[in-house]
Structures are given as structure tokens and as C-alpha cells.
Design a protein around this motif. Structure first.
Motif, short mmCIF file in Angstrom:
data_model
loop_
_atom_site.label_atom_id
_atom_site.label_comp_id
_atom_site.label_asym_id
_atom_site.label_seq_id
_atom_site.Cartn_x
_atom_site.Cartn_y
_atom_site.Cartn_z
N TRP A 16 13.32 -19.60 -19.37
CA TRP A 16 12.91 -21.36 -19.31
C TRP A 16 12.05 -21.46 -18.73
O TRP A 16 10.72 -21.90 -18.39
CB TRP A 16 14.89 -22.78 -19.59
CG TRP A 16 13.91 -23.43 -19.71
CD1 TRP A 16 13.37 -23.99 -20.35
CD2 TRP A 16 14.58 -24.67 -18.10
NE1 TRP A 16 12.96 -25.66 -20.09
CE2 TRP A 16 13.14 -26.15 -18.78
CE3 TRP A 16 15.76 -24.31 -17.06
CZ2 TRP A 16 14.19 -27.32 -17.84
CZ3 TRP A 16 14.89 -26.01 -16.49
CH2 TRP A 16 14.38 -26.94 -17.09
N VAL A 17 12.13 -21.23 -17.05
CA VAL A 17 11.70 -21.20 -15.94
C VAL A 17 11.15 -20.62 -15.43
O VAL A 17 9.77 -21.27 -15.05
CB VAL A 17 12.40 -20.49 -14.89
CG1 VAL A 17 11.59 -20.56 -13.30
CG2 VAL A 17 13.87 -21.39 -14.38
N ASP A 18 10.95 -19.35 -16.24
CA ASP A 18 9.08 -18.31 -16.10
C ASP A 18 8.55 -18.78 -17.07
O ASP A 18 6.68 -19.13 -17.15
CB ASP A 18 9.71 -17.23 -16.50
CG ASP A 18 9.94 -15.99 -15.62
OD1 ASP A 18 10.19 -16.61 -14.57
OD2 ASP A 18 11.18 -16.03 -16.24
N GLY A 19 8.65 -19.12 -18.41
CA GLY A 19 7.52 -20.45 -19.46
C GLY A 19 7.38 -21.71 -19.25
O GLY A 19 6.33 -22.39 -19.18
N TRP A 20 8.29 -22.29 -17.89
CA TRP A 20 7.96 -23.50 -17.68
C TRP A 20 7.06 -23.71 -16.81
O TRP A 20 5.43 -24.83 -16.53
CB TRP A 20 9.70 -24.42 -17.79
CG TRP A 20 8.98 -26.23 -16.94
CD1 TRP A 20 9.38 -26.46 -17.25
CD2 TRP A 20 8.26 -26.65 -15.69
NE1 TRP A 20 8.90 -28.45 -17.16
CE2 TRP A 20 8.89 -27.75 -15.95
CE3 TRP A 20 8.30 -26.10 -14.34
CZ2 TRP A 20 8.54 -29.16 -15.11
CZ3 TRP A 20 7.83 -26.64 -13.64
CH2 TRP A 20 8.39 -28.34 -14.06
N VAL A 21 7.37 -22.62 -15.57
CA VAL A 21 5.66 -22.76 -15.12
C VAL A 21 4.47 -22.68 -15.15
O VAL A 21 3.62 -23.01 -14.71
CB VAL A 21 6.33 -21.65 -13.40
CG1 VAL A 21 7.41 -22.15 -13.16
CG2 VAL A 21 6.27 -20.02 -13.51
N VAL A 22 4.65 -21.48 -16.36
CA VAL A 22 2.92 -20.93 -16.86
C VAL A 22 2.82 -22.25 -17.15
O VAL A 22 1.53 -22.84 -17.47
CB VAL A 22 3.54 -19.58 -18.03
CG1 VAL A 22 1.88 -19.73 -18.35
CG2 VAL A 22 3.45 -18.73 -17.24
N SER A 23 3.82 -22.88 -18.59
CA SER A 23 3.39 -24.32 -19.21
C SER A 23 3.02 -25.53 -18.07
O SER A 23 2.06 -25.76 -18.05
CB SER A 23 4.11 -24.97 -19.97
OG SER A 23 3.88 -26.31 -20.15
N ARG A 24 3.58 -25.31 -16.66
CA ARG A 24 2.82 -26.53 -15.93
C ARG A 24 1.99 -26.33 -15.50
O ARG A 24 1.46 -26.99 -13.89
CB ARG A 24 4.13 -27.49 -15.38
CG ARG A 24 4.91 -27.55 -16.46
CD ARG A 24 4.83 -29.04 -16.88
NE ARG A 24 5.68 -29.79 -18.20
CZ ARG A 24 6.69 -30.17 -17.93
NH1 ARG A 24 6.63 -31.36 -17.00
NH2 ARG A 24 6.96 -30.83 -18.64
#
Length: 216
Positions: free
Chosen positions: A13-21
Motif C-alpha cells: 500500500w505504501v509503495d503504490g500510494w507514493v506512486v499514485s500521489r
């Protein structure tokens, strides 16, 4: 569950969230991760996969800048009891959820009068649904990081709810991620979002509760 443990799901979740934002790469800490977010309302966030009272108190008491968040996977009442002065719960109650992705499962059809557009840039696929008059109706985005993907910022305008638009957004995002090779997805859900996601086969892994430093 699709992940071997909640900690594994949190990392995805953290890895994908930083890419998304478009946030900075997560900095590994003994207790979890620190992410430089870089917005006025959220300067940075600390993510604690396995929070406990001494750790939360130490981080909170050593944080003096307003706009820093804590993200934990404990119920709101538990986190609230651990917070010192100057901190408060923020973002409302939430849930960490996950599901398996299937490349062969097509998204549901769109209701008459609506039109959908999707595009991908910098590892993120976005979906936008507009009404017949061109007004905003619904949206969402998904970031793929290898075999996992993170769904983010799913929203349906109040005037266009109960028309299946959320399911269309989620199905389109899931199909796009599966087409890029992702097999598992994770997201942070509100109570209202949880109801939608569970009908699509998502499962709750843990509560997701945030707190924010509000004053010196």
C-alpha cells in the motif's frame, strides 16, 4: 488473503500510494516508514504497520511541525488514547482492504448517458466518468508496482450515486492493472467505500486510522 501478512499488505500500500500521489520514496524506519508528501495539509506521514503505545507516543512527542500525519492499523479509539496534546484523529475511520485481480474479468457496462475516459501516465492509470452534460460524475486511479497495485482517490459525485458508476470505475481500474501484470490490489477505504468494495470481492485486512499534528 492475497498477501502473506498484514505487514506485507501495508508495504504494498505504501509503495503504490507514493506512486499514485507523486510523493517521495518511503524512508525505512525501525517502526515502519516515513513518506514526504509535500502538501500544506500533509507535509509528511509516518506509517506504522504494527503500532504500539510507546512507539506512537515517542513519534508524536518528537514531532512539533503541524501537518505531519500518523497512519496506523489499529481502531480509532485505540490510537486516540495514545495521542498526546497537539494531536487529533484525522481522516475518519478506515480499512485496509485487498483483492485478487483477474485479467479475464471485464469491467461492468456503463449506464446510458455517461461516458468514460481512461489514461495512463508515470505508472498511474486514471479513470474519469462524465455525465451527459459533461459534468463530473466519478473518478479513480490505480498505481501498479510490480505484481501489486494500489487503488486510490475513488470518488462519485453525490448527484450520480446509486447508478453503478463506482463499480465501473473499480472494474476498469482492476482490468487495467491486471493487464499490466498485477495480481493483487490493496487500498485504504472509508466505511462508505468498504460497502462498495466488499460487493466486488474485496476483503478487510485491518482497521486504518490516521492522526494529525495540529498545534504546537
Amino acid at each position: 488473503m492475497p498477501f502473506g501478512s498484514t505487514a506485507e499488505a501495508v508495504r504494498a500500500w505504501v509503495d503504490g500510494w507514493v506512486v499514485s500521489r507523486g510523493a517521495a520514496e518511503p524512508a525505512l524506519q525501525p517502526w515502519g516508514f516515513t513518506v514526504e508528501v509535500g502538501t500544506p495539509k500533509e507535509v509528511a506521514r509516518h506509517v506504522l504497520p504494527a503500532a504500539d503505545e510507546p512507539t506512537v507516543r515517542k513519534i508524536a512527542e518528537n514531532t512539533t511541525a503541524a501537518g505531519v500525519w500518523l497512519k496506523t492499523f489499529v481502531p480509532p479509539e485505540t490510537l486516540e488514547a495514545w495521542l498526546p496534546c497537539g494531536w487529533g484523529l484525522a481522516g475518519g475511520p478506515g480499512f485496509l482492504m485487498s483483492t485478487s485481480l483477474r485479467a479475464t474479468e471485464p469491467p461492468p457496462g456503463l449506464a446510458d448517458g455517461y461516458r468514460l475516459r481512461s489514461w495512463s501516465r508515470a505508472g498511474v492509470t486514471r479513470v474519469l466518468i462524465r455525465a451527459a452534460d459533461g459534468a463530473f460524475a466519478a473518478r479513480g486511479q490505480i498505481a501498479v508496482t510490480g505484481r501489486t497495485a494500489v487503488v486510490d482517490q475513488v470518488e462519485t459525485d453525490g448527484a450520480h450515486r446509486r447508478k453503478g458508476l463506482g463499480r465501473v470505475v473499480m472494474g476498469t481500474l482492476a482490468a487495467a492493472a491486471a493487464g499490466e501484470g498485477a495480481t493483487t490490489a490493496v487500498l485504504g477505504a472509508t466505511p462508505e467505500g468498504r460497502a462498495l468494495y466488499e460487493t466486488a470481492g474485496w476483503r478487510v485486512l485491518a482497521p486504518l486510522t490516521g492522526a494529525r499534528r495540529t498545534a504546537a
